[in-house]
Design a protein around this motif. Structure first.
Motif, short mmCIF file in Angstrom:
data_model
loop_
_atom_site.label_atom_id
_atom_site.label_comp_id
_atom_site.label_asym_id
_atom_site.label_seq_id
_atom_site.Cartn_x
_atom_site.Cartn_y
_atom_site.Cartn_z
N PRO A 1 0.63 -1.41 -0.09
CA PRO A 1 0.19 0.22 -0.18
C PRO A 1 1.42 1.29 0.69
O PRO A 1 1.74 1.35 0.22
N TYR A 2 -0.21 2.11 -0.94
CA TYR A 2 0.91 3.97 -0.91
C TYR A 2 0.06 4.62 -0.15
O TYR A 2 -1.25 4.10 -0.07
N HIS A 3 0.30 5.37 0.76
CA HIS A 3 -0.30 6.28 1.34
C HIS A 3 -0.51 7.81 1.40
O HIS A 3 0.12 8.43 0.32
N GLY A 4 -1.74 8.25 1.12
CA GLY A 4 -1.65 10.20 0.95
C GLY A 4 -1.25 11.12 2.34
O GLY A 4 0.07 10.12 3.03
N SER A 5 -1.54 12.59 2.28
CA SER A 5 -0.26 13.27 3.02
C SER A 5 -1.15 13.15 4.40
O SER A 5 -0.45 13.66 5.16
N SER B 1 8.25 4.93 -2.25
CA SER B 1 8.40 6.42 -3.14
C SER B 1 6.85 6.97 -3.47
O SER B 1 7.26 8.99 -3.12
N LEU B 2 5.94 6.47 -3.92
CA LEU B 2 5.22 6.72 -3.90
C LEU B 2 4.33 8.01 -2.72
O LEU B 2 3.21 8.98 -3.47
N SER B 3 4.57 6.99 -1.77
CA SER B 3 3.84 8.35 -0.63
C SER B 3 4.32 9.74 -0.38
O SER B 3 3.92 10.62 -0.45
N ARG B 4 5.56 9.40 -0.57
CA ARG B 4 6.36 10.37 -0.56
C ARG B 4 5.94 11.91 -1.68
O ARG B 4 5.91 12.81 -1.75
N LEU B 5 5.94 11.23 -3.34
CA LEU B 5 5.06 12.12 -4.43
C LEU B 5 4.24 13.19 -3.58
O LEU B 5 3.75 13.87 -3.88
N ILE B 6 2.87 11.90 -3.24
CA ILE B 6 1.76 12.36 -3.34
C ILE B 6 1.85 13.11 -1.66
O ILE B 6 0.95 13.80 -2.17
N ARG B 7 2.38 12.94 -1.05
CA ARG B 7 2.14 14.17 0.52
C ARG B 7 3.43 15.27 0.12
O ARG B 7 2.66 16.27 0.53
#
Length: 347
Positions: A306-310, A341-347
């Protein structure tokens, strides 16, 4: 058959089992006792190795495709290896650089997700998968309007002002006052919550017997929330890249399985539902073969994280799908790094 704990295997059995799995994951072919006996790390005769392999076969960890052939790990064996023996390292600097480069172009988030999926597919030699973040709608108002003794119109108003209407069946004997009570409860008590939050609160209130409406209205509240949350327009969007990787040279002798897998990938909603189940955990999940009924025929494995939002919530899942003969030790950290990496990008 229940997979035995790794601690129940003797040191000799663990050594032989690990070598069989390592060799199979590298070559895709059954491994024979004579091949293992030539390894410097294993000081055993072919006869001794055959005895150990027979014991492992009786435990359901190895299988022999032909009477005179070597052994290969079963799905149970792969699960034991992944959970109890696999040593996972950090992704290589080259892998990390390629994944990060795929996310460095800017543009819409959907474009970044597609680029990350393509990079993951190329690095893993599998098909890459990613669920686009769901749009979590917020409740503002809900009303039930009777249409007949058996049906009611549900008017749904979201926080962004969108309005949708749905018709639902209602149990016999439900009064107009119960419809009003259910709508008022959702609007006043659950307004401002996402659908998932509203459903969770209703479940808690019902379990604690604190919900201040009668049973008929409770049922209507549950029906109304479920109706909106399972609406087809809110289904997760799945991006698939790199299906051609599944047709490499190693697939020539297993075309039926690959054809089944490609057919399964066409059923994107089923794949999306499988990946969506990985949202529930915080770590990378591995689905091996028939552990999931969707891949019981093609014998495929899925590695997903899973990846996460802000706000820290899980908003999507990224992963790969391929044959059960995957380099799990390399791909698991690769998928995990992509999710981070996706989590960091979305945040």
């Amino acid at each position: 058959m229940t997979t035995p704990p790794i601690t129940e295997l003797t040191t000799r059995a663990r050594d032989v089992f690990r070598l069989v799995v390592d060799a199979y994951l590298e070559t895709g072919h059954p491994v024979g006792s004579r091949t293992l006996s030539k390894l410097a790390t294993l000081n055993l005769s072919p006869a001794s190795i055959r005895n150990v392999m027979q014991d492992l076969e009786e435990l359901g960890l190895l299988a022999s495709p032909h009477t005179s052939a070597g052994r290969l790990p079963t799905e149970q064996g792969l699960r034991l290896f992944v959970d109890g023996m696999m040593q996972v390292a950090e992704p290589s600097a080259e892998d990390r650089a390629q994944i990060e480069a795929s996310l460095a172009d800017g543009g819409p988030i959907e474009s970044a997700l597609a680029q990350a999926t393509s990079a993951l597919s190329g690095l893993s030699a599998c098909a890459g998968l990613v669920l686009v973040p769901k749009h979590e709608r917020v409740l503002k108002q809900l009303a039930f309007v009777p249409m007949s003794d058996a049906q009611a119109l549900v008017i749904l108003v979201a926080g962004d002002g969108t309005v949708e209407n749905r018709v639902i069946d209602i149990p016999a004997g439900v009064t107009p006052s119960a419809l009003v009570e259910a709508g008022n409860y959702i609007s006043s008590m659950l307004g401002g919550l996402t659908l998932a939050e509203a459903q969770a609160r209703v479940r808690r209130e019902i379990e604690a017997e604190r919900i201040a409406i009668d049973r008929a209205a409770q049922d209507l509240v549950s029906r109304g929330l479920a109706l909106w949350s399972t609406d087809g327009a809110d289904r997760p969007v799945l991006i698939v890249r790199g299906q051609a990787n599944l047709l490499d040279d190693s697939a020539v002798g297993d075309l039926d399985r690959v054809r089944l897998l490609l057919d399964e990938l066409e059923t994107k909603q089923d794949i999306a539902q499988l990946l969506d189940s990985a949202r529930e955990g915080s770590a990378t999940r591995i689905f091996i073969g028939s552990e999931n009924k969707l891949f019981s025929l093609s014998g495929s494995s899925v590695i997903a994280a899973p990846y996460h939002g802000s706000d820290g919530r899980v908003v999507g899942v990224v992963g790969v799908i391929g044959p059960t003969r995957l380099n799990y030790a390399r791909i698991v950290p690769m998928v995990d790094f992509t999710a981070q990496s996706l989590s960091r990008l979305i945040r």
